[in-house]
Write a protein that holds these residues in place. Structure first.
Motif, PDB file in Angstrom:
ATOM      1  N   ASN A 121       0.886  -1.040   0.040  1.00 36.82           N
ATOM      2  CA  ASN A 121      -0.052  -0.018   0.035  1.00 36.82           C
ATOM      3  C   ASN A 121       0.900   1.305  -0.187  1.00 36.82           C
ATOM      4  OD1 ASN A 121      -1.620   2.340   0.729  1.00 36.82           O
ATOM      5  ND2 ASN A 121      -3.188   0.515   1.538  1.00 36.82           N
ATOM      6  N   PRO A 161     -12.755  -0.822   0.665  1.00 39.99           N
ATOM      7  CA  PRO A 161     -11.262  -0.857  -0.324  1.00 39.99           C
ATOM      8  C   PRO A 161     -11.851  -1.008  -1.662  1.00 39.99           C
ATOM      9  CG  PRO A 161     -11.151  -2.406   1.816  1.00 39.99           C
ATOM     10  CD  PRO A 161     -12.657  -1.712   1.869  1.00 39.99           C
ATOM     11  N   GLY A 180      -7.622   1.773   1.999  1.00 37.58           N
ATOM     12  CA  GLY A 180      -7.698   0.875   0.702  1.00 37.58           C
ATOM     13  C   GLY A 180      -8.563   1.227  -0.375  1.00 37.58           C
ATOM     14  N   ARG A 191      -3.348  -4.136   0.224  1.00 37.09           N
ATOM     15  CA  ARG A 191      -3.634  -4.109  -1.208  1.00 37.09           C
ATOM     16  C   ARG A 191      -2.803  -4.841  -1.833  1.00 37.09           C
ATOM     17  NH1 ARG A 191      -8.512  -3.653  -2.006  1.00 37.09           N
ATOM     18  NH2 ARG A 191      -8.291  -2.187  -3.973  1.00 37.09           N
ATOM     19  N   ASP A 197      -3.116  -3.619  -7.498  1.00 39.89           N
ATOM     20  CA  ASP A 197      -4.399  -2.723  -7.225  1.00 39.89           C
ATOM     21  C   ASP A 197      -4.298  -1.280  -7.838  1.00 39.89           C
ATOM     22  OD1 ASP A 197      -5.976  -4.811  -6.431  1.00 39.89           O
ATOM     23  OD2 ASP A 197      -5.551  -4.873  -4.361  1.00 39.89           O
TER      24      ASP A 197
END
Length: 495
Positions: free
Chosen positions: A3, A51, A76, A148, A152
């Motif tokens: 992330n 998220p 997220g 994540r 993503d």
């Protein structure tokens, strides 16, 4: 897991007392910035953000931008940064297109943003307001950073090229993490004692990666300027002992015009960087003489996170060159038939690497058109020499770059066609000493229609961000056309 927000969490754990971001008299340590972003993440969770949800961010260069930016990521969700100078119709388009669950904004942009949010059913939260600040203080911070995957989407940056309505370039956590790390380590060579001037708009890829994310990756300090003004920038550079200046060409021009003092006033400045448009050689050399430090130019696009090529500090520089591809990135030049173009020839720049977007949000056709076997076609024409230095020679697209901001002619042309007096319109860029390019419109009117340039300009000003509307409007009996009726912009002459 990964992330982008982990960069901030890691920096807070390493040295929570070090100043992360400064804006005038406000200074936030890494610990306080991390805590504030964790409270934003918790608040977003309470209003139903999950998220993968998209959360728009329309905030100028104030401390609430990094607080909100990393808070959205920590939750997220996907950050959708937007220029706070946009109008309600432009915000509404973006909210609808990305399906924004919420938008975080600032009092400066609140009227236009909240109007668009009400129209699209988007939750609107205004930062730097008593009610929200009280709510954040009463909200327990979200302790964890939502996991994540590397691929993503972390950020959606809107860019329309010249093909129509804006498209959202999906940049992944991996794209942004690696590009920020490469910028910090290989180009800026940042350390915890560095202070970067945050004059670049943070909603833009250049400011986001090279200023904000690179500073956080290195545990450095970012000192923000909400609105660039030459004298104010010089004062802050001296006051905060700035070591790295990042700007677009118009900033350098403005600083030089303001009577840039002797470089001894900036004893800690060690590097200056320019991007967003070509920096004229004369301006580059004048800036180097005044600052007493090298000015490095680079090249990139929103779709490439953005850094793709740069003049590296440990390599010789060549006049007009954008340098070499950065670490983890490949570049090549392609002929119209897709074959490679060698040294000395001119071809379209194609880019492959860890910085290239995953695609355009909900635009599979546009993604397929831009991406070929993992290579992103930029639409920019360049040549490469025997030493591997790239030189941009032209833009294949009609894109206008005014003061470092991208202006897309078709968007303005389509708006011009909504005016009842306009029969035909063509928008082009013309050279401008201060802004690099100025936006100009050539117009033919409908029979018996009467309107002045000032009246038409006011019509556009009410519907477009300030940097977009044409300062130059000229009326003509006809526009040059090809045999098929296509307007030939290259033959338009603006008086």
């Amino acid at each position: 897991m990964t992330n982008l927000a982990l960069c901030l969490a890691d920096a807070a754990r390493a040295d929570g007392d070090r100043i992360a971001v400064r804006q005038d008299e406000t200074a936030l340590s890494y610990g306080l910035l991390d805590d504030a972003s964790a409270r934003v993440a918790a608040l977003l969770h309470t209003i139903g953000v999950r998220p993968g949800d998209r959360v728009a961010l329309a905030v100028p260069n104030v401390v609430h931008f990094p607080i909100s930016y990393y808070g959205i990521l920590r939750a997220g969700a996907v950050v959708v940064p937007l220029n706070p100078l946009l109008k309600a119709r432009e915000f509404a388009y973006a909210f609808r297109d990305c399906g924004a669950t919420a938008v975080l904004t600032h009092p400066q942009a609140a009227d236009e943003v909240c109007t668009a949010a009400a129209e699209t059913g988007t939750e609107c939260l205004v930062s730097d307001s008593g009610a929200l600040d009280t709510l954040l203080r009463a909200t327990d911070p979200m302790a964890e950073v939502v996991a994540r995957s590397a691929h993503d989407t972390a950020v959606i940056l809107y860019t329309s090229g010249t093909t129509g309505t804006p498209k959202g370039a999906e940049l992944t956590h991996h794209n942004l993490l690696t590009n920020a790390a490469t910028t910090a380590a290989s180009i800026l060579r940042l350390g915890p004692d560095d202070v970067l001037l945050g004059a670049l708009p943070l909603f833009h890829a250049f400011g986001q990666t090279c200023a904000l994310n690179a500073a956080v990756a290195a545990g450095a300090t970012l000192t923000l300027i909400p609105r660039f003004a030459p004298q104010r920038a010089l004062e802050i550079m001296s006051r905060d002992r700035v070591t790295v200046f990042l700007g677009v060409p118009t900033m350098y021009t403005s600083l030089l015009r303001s009577g840039l003092p002797d470089h001894h006033g900036f004893s800690r400045l060690r590097l200056a960087v320019s991007g967003g448009a070509a920096l004229p050689d004369e301006v580059l050399h004048a800036a180097e003489r005044s600052f007493g430090v090298p000015v490095l130019e680079g090249y990139g696009l929103s779709e490439t996170s953005p850094v793709a090529a740069f003049n590296h500090p440990d390599r010789p520089r060549k006049p007009g060159a954008i340098g070499h591809p950065v670490r983890g990135v490949e570049m090549r030049l392609l002929a119209p038939d897709g074959t490679a173009v060698g040294p000395g020839g001119i071809g379209e720049i194609a880019i492959r690497g860890e910085n290239v977007m995953k695609g355009y949000w909900n635009r599979p056709e546009a993604t397929a058109e831009a991406m070929h076997d993992g290579w992103f076609r930029t639409g920019d024409l360049a040549r490469v020499d025997e030493d591997g230095y790239y030189f941009v020679v032209d833009r294949k697209k009609d894109l206008i770059i005014r003061g470092g901001y991208n202006v897309y002619p078709r968007e303005i042309e389509e708006l011009l066609y909504t005016h009842p007096a306009v029969a035909e319109a063509a928008v082009i860029g013309v050279p401008d000493e201060l802004h690099g390019e100025e936006v100009a419109a050539a117009i033919t009117l409908r029979p018996d229609a009467h309107i002045t340039a000032s009246e038409l300009r006011d019509y556009l000003k009410q519907r477009l961000a300030a940097y977009k509307y044409p300062r130059i409007i000229t009326f003509t009996d006809s526009l040059p056309k090809s045999a098929t009726g296509k307007i030939l912009k290259r033959e338009i002459v603006i008086p």
